[in-house]
Design a protein around this motif. Structure first.
Motif, PDB file in Angstrom:
ATOM      1  N   GLY A 273      41.221 -35.555  67.941  1.00  0.00           N
ATOM      2  CA  GLY A 273      41.587 -34.587  66.727  1.00  0.00           C
ATOM      3  C   GLY A 273      40.433 -33.575  66.637  1.00  0.00           C
ATOM      4  N   ALA A 274      39.835 -33.551  65.394  1.00  0.00           N
ATOM      5  CA  ALA A 274      38.838 -32.373  65.300  1.00  0.00           C
ATOM      6  C   ALA A 274      37.220 -33.161  65.518  1.00  0.00           C
ATOM      7  N   GLU A 275      37.307 -34.406  65.342  1.00  0.00           N
ATOM      8  CA  GLU A 275      35.936 -35.055  65.641  1.00  0.00           C
ATOM      9  C   GLU A 275      35.708 -35.220  66.944  1.00  0.00           C
ATOM     10  N   LYS A 276      34.405 -34.879  67.151  1.00  0.00           N
ATOM     11  CA  LYS A 276      33.611 -34.907  68.652  1.00  0.00           C
ATOM     12  C   LYS A 276      32.793 -36.088  68.636  1.00  0.00           C
ATOM     13  N   TYR A 277      33.140 -36.770  69.996  1.00  0.00           N
ATOM     14  CA  TYR A 277      32.451 -38.035  70.185  1.00  0.00           C
ATOM     15  C   TYR A 277      31.738 -37.904  71.411  1.00  0.00           C
ATOM     16  N   ALA A 278      31.059 -38.792  71.981  1.00  0.00           N
ATOM     17  CA  ALA A 278      30.527 -38.784  73.521  1.00  0.00           C
ATOM     18  C   ALA A 278      30.260 -40.433  73.824  1.00  0.00           C
ATOM     19  N   LEU A 279      30.346 -40.447  75.138  1.00  0.00           N
ATOM     20  CA  LEU A 279      29.895 -41.775  75.799  1.00  0.00           C
ATOM     21  C   LEU A 279      28.834 -41.594  76.813  1.00  0.00           C
ATOM     22  N   GLU A 280      28.011 -42.443  77.054  1.00  0.00           N
ATOM     23  CA  GLU A 280      26.988 -42.533  78.005  1.00  0.00           C
ATOM     24  C   GLU A 280      27.675 -42.353  79.403  1.00  0.00           C
ATOM     25  N   LEU A 281      27.417 -41.477  80.082  1.00  0.00           N
ATOM     26  CA  LEU A 281      27.998 -41.420  81.531  1.00  0.00           C
ATOM     27  C   LEU A 281      28.124 -42.503  82.413  1.00  0.00           C
ATOM     28  N   PHE A 282      27.008 -43.308  82.290  1.00  0.00           N
ATOM     29  CA  PHE A 282      27.107 -44.510  83.125  1.00  0.00           C
ATOM     30  C   PHE A 282      28.085 -45.648  82.953  1.00  0.00           C
ATOM     31  N   ASP A 283      28.749 -45.409  81.657  1.00  0.00           N
ATOM     32  CA  ASP A 283      30.025 -45.961  81.228  1.00  0.00           C
ATOM     33  C   ASP A 283      31.214 -45.542  81.741  1.00  0.00           C
TER      34      ASP A 283
ATOM     35  N   LEU B  60      41.821 -45.337  65.717  1.00  0.00           N
ATOM     36  CA  LEU B  60      40.865 -44.704  64.690  1.00  0.00           C
ATOM     37  C   LEU B  60      41.630 -44.408  63.409  1.00  0.00           C
ATOM     38  N   GLY B  61      43.048 -44.794  63.564  1.00  0.00           N
ATOM     39  CA  GLY B  61      43.900 -44.545  62.253  1.00  0.00           C
ATOM     40  C   GLY B  61      44.394 -43.027  62.081  1.00  0.00           C
ATOM     41  N   ASP B  62      44.418 -42.265  63.276  1.00  0.00           N
ATOM     42  CA  ASP B  62      44.604 -40.695  63.251  1.00  0.00           C
ATOM     43  C   ASP B  62      45.937 -40.718  64.009  1.00  0.00           C
ATOM     44  N   ARG B  63      47.147 -40.841  63.421  1.00  0.00           N
ATOM     45  CA  ARG B  63      48.601 -40.945  64.007  1.00  0.00           C
ATOM     46  C   ARG B  63      49.188 -39.336  64.466  1.00  0.00           C
ATOM     47  N   GLU B  64      48.260 -38.336  64.265  1.00  0.00           N
ATOM     48  CA  GLU B  64      48.714 -37.100  64.310  1.00  0.00           C
ATOM     49  C   GLU B  64      48.308 -36.474  65.910  1.00  0.00           C
ATOM     50  N   SER B  65      46.998 -36.703  66.281  1.00  0.00           N
ATOM     51  CA  SER B  65      46.373 -36.168  67.276  1.00  0.00           C
ATOM     52  C   SER B  65      46.931 -36.792  68.429  1.00  0.00           C
ATOM     53  N   PRO B  66      47.565 -35.486  69.302  1.00  0.00           N
ATOM     54  CA  PRO B  66      48.080 -36.029  70.603  1.00  0.00           C
ATOM     55  C   PRO B  66      46.979 -36.311  71.664  1.00  0.00           C
TER      56      PRO B  66
END
Length: 143
Positions: free
Chosen positions: A10-20, A60-66
């Protein structure tokens, strides 16, 4: 220096460590997975294996984000799992100027920490919580 793969839910920005991250796949067919929990969008064929696709927005409870056109395939001891997100952004190499752990009563257990870099905040996604939640969900449904 950290290498991160940012993504959006959705509008939230996250990140993962690249080695994962094992690989980013795009424009693949997601096949329905009968009897799976609602957060499992289905499964894909990945290098000769059947890999479940987790819809992170739903988790995460967001049913709207495709789901976007790209999936993030994670390395995992039990085998790969693909994450369906809204958008995958280019890899970032950064040295965080400050790192902050979430408060103990934080409402989002999927936050590992917040990284502050060049006047921007990046939320590092907690894969341990994701794995625990998937084990609970899939174990209770027999999938």
């Amino acid at each position: 220096m950290r290498q991160l793969l940012p993504f959006c839910i959705g509008a939230e920005k996250y990140a993962l460590e690249l080695f994962d991250v094992q690989e980013i796949v795009e424009n693949v067919v997601i096949y329905p997975f009968p009897g799976a929990p609602e957060v499992v969008a289905g499964a894909i064929g990945f290098h000769g294996r059947i890999v479940p696709v987790v819809n992170l927005a739903r988790l995460l409870g967001d049913r709207e984000s495709p789901l976007g056109q790209r999936l993030i395939v994670l390395t995992n001891e039990q085998g790969p799992v693909a994450l369906g997100v809204s958008m995958v952004l280019p890899v970032q190499k950064l040295e965080a100027t400050r790192e902050q752990l979430p408060d103990g009563d934080a409402e989002n257990p999927f936050v590992s920490c917040y990284l502050y870099w060049e006047n921007d905040m990046i939320t590092l996604f907690n894969l341990q919580t994701l794995r625990s939640q998937l084990e609970l969900l899939c174990g209770s449904t027999g999938v």
